[in-house]
Design a protein around this motif. Structure first.
Motif, short mmCIF file in Angstrom:
data_model
loop_
_atom_site.label_atom_id
_atom_site.label_comp_id
_atom_site.label_asym_id
_atom_site.label_seq_id
_atom_site.Cartn_x
_atom_site.Cartn_y
_atom_site.Cartn_z
N ARG A 1 0.83 -1.22 0.00
CA ARG A 1 0.00 0.00 0.00
C ARG A 1 0.86 1.26 0.00
N PRO A 2 1.84 1.41 0.92
CA PRO A 2 2.65 2.64 0.89
C PRO A 2 3.48 2.78 -0.39
N PHE A 3 4.00 1.66 -0.91
CA PHE A 3 4.76 1.75 -2.16
C PHE A 3 3.86 2.19 -3.30
N GLY B 1 1.87 6.10 -7.34
CA GLY B 1 0.60 6.39 -8.01
C GLY B 1 -0.09 5.18 -8.61
N TRP B 2 0.19 4.00 -8.04
CA TRP B 2 -0.44 2.78 -8.51
C TRP B 2 -1.62 2.44 -7.62
N GLN B 3 -2.54 1.62 -8.15
CA GLN B 3 -3.70 1.18 -7.38
C GLN B 3 -3.51 -0.26 -6.95
N LEU B 4 -3.83 -0.53 -5.69
CA LEU B 4 -3.71 -1.87 -5.13
C LEU B 4 -5.10 -2.37 -4.79
N LEU C 1 -5.11 -8.84 -2.60
CA LEU C 1 -3.89 -9.60 -2.86
C LEU C 1 -4.16 -10.96 -3.49
N ASP C 2 -5.37 -11.46 -3.36
CA ASP C 2 -5.67 -12.77 -3.93
C ASP C 2 -6.11 -12.69 -5.38
N GLU C 3 -6.17 -11.49 -5.94
CA GLU C 3 -6.52 -11.34 -7.34
C GLU C 3 -5.32 -11.71 -8.21
N ARG C 4 -5.61 -12.10 -9.45
CA ARG C 4 -4.53 -12.48 -10.37
C ARG C 4 -3.58 -11.31 -10.62
N TYR C 5 -4.13 -10.12 -10.82
CA TYR C 5 -3.33 -8.91 -11.02
C TYR C 5 -3.75 -7.89 -9.97
N PRO C 6 -3.14 -7.92 -8.79
CA PRO C 6 -3.60 -7.07 -7.69
C PRO C 6 -3.17 -5.60 -7.79
N ILE C 7 -2.30 -5.29 -8.74
CA ILE C 7 -1.79 -3.92 -8.86
C ILE C 7 -2.05 -3.42 -10.27
N VAL C 8 -2.51 -2.16 -10.35
CA VAL C 8 -2.65 -1.48 -11.64
C VAL C 8 -1.72 -0.28 -11.58
N ASP D 1 0.34 3.19 -13.14
CA ASP D 1 -0.08 4.41 -13.83
C ASP D 1 0.61 4.55 -15.19
N LEU D 2 1.27 3.49 -15.64
CA LEU D 2 1.96 3.56 -16.92
C LEU D 2 0.96 3.60 -18.07
N GLU D 3 1.26 4.42 -19.06
CA GLU D 3 0.38 4.56 -20.22
C GLU D 3 0.72 3.50 -21.25
N VAL D 4 0.28 2.28 -20.97
CA VAL D 4 0.47 1.13 -21.85
C VAL D 4 -0.84 0.34 -21.87
N ASN D 5 -0.96 -0.59 -22.83
CA ASN D 5 -2.23 -1.30 -22.96
C ASN D 5 -2.46 -2.37 -21.90
N ARG D 6 -1.46 -2.73 -21.14
CA ARG D 6 -1.61 -3.67 -20.02
C ARG D 6 -0.94 -3.07 -18.80
N PRO D 7 -1.62 -2.14 -18.08
CA PRO D 7 -1.01 -1.51 -16.92
C PRO D 7 -1.05 -2.38 -15.66
N ASP D 8 -1.59 -3.58 -15.77
CA ASP D 8 -1.64 -4.46 -14.60
C ASP D 8 -0.26 -4.98 -14.26
N ALA D 9 -0.05 -5.27 -12.99
CA ALA D 9 1.22 -5.79 -12.52
C ALA D 9 0.99 -7.13 -11.83
N VAL D 10 1.97 -8.00 -11.94
CA VAL D 10 1.90 -9.31 -11.32
C VAL D 10 2.70 -9.26 -10.02
N LEU D 11 2.13 -9.85 -9.00
CA LEU D 11 2.78 -9.90 -7.69
C LEU D 11 3.05 -11.36 -7.36
N TYR D 12 4.29 -11.65 -7.03
CA TYR D 12 4.67 -13.00 -6.60
C TYR D 12 4.98 -12.94 -5.11
#
Length: 127
Positions: A28-30, A35-38, A41-48, A50-61
């Motif tokens: 959350r603090p990071f 400027g990312w959205q969290l 945590l159990d979602e496949r892509y829990p982070i979105v 702010d990058l202007e790209v067609n897949r702004p989702d992030a993967v968390l391991y």
């Protein structure tokens, strides 16, 4: 095709300066700092991002922990600095140039060459 090298580099810079405990408690603090959205945590892509790209989702391991632990250890956060393009061999040169520009920008920010995490340009855009 779009790439967002400056925002990706900013996220790397913030990550290098962040006071990590390397648990999900840091997310959350990071995310707030970059400027990312969290979401959950159990979602496949829990982070979105702010990058202007067609897949702004992030993967968390996260590491395996007992169910009683509230904050799980973070292994990796992976995000895309350019649009995802599939089966487009004609974009290989452009993807290589984006990769080179991003790596150069990160080198400028952190002041060192990669050690152990290097990815060859040929791997860019294959997710």
């Amino acid at each position: 095709m779009r790439a967002d090298i400056e925002r990706a580099a900013r996220a790397v810079r913030v990550a290098t300066e962040f006071e990590w405990t390397w648990t999900t408690d840091d997310l959350r603090p990071f995310c707030d700092q970059v400027g990312w959205q969290l979401s959950g945590l159990d979602e496949r892509y829990p982070i979105v991002t702010d990058l202007e790209v067609n897949r702004p989702d992030a993967v968390l391991y996260v590491g395996d922990t007992p169910a009683t632990e509230v904050f799980r250890p973070i292994d990796q956060i992976c995000f895309r600095a350019s649009d995802v393009v599939l089966d487009r061999d004609d974009l290989k040169q452009e993807l290589d140039e984006i990769f080179d520009a991003l790596v150069q920008r990160i080198f400028e920010l952190i002041g060192q060459r990669p050690t152990g995490w290097w990815v060859e340009p040929a791997m860019v855009g294959r997710n």
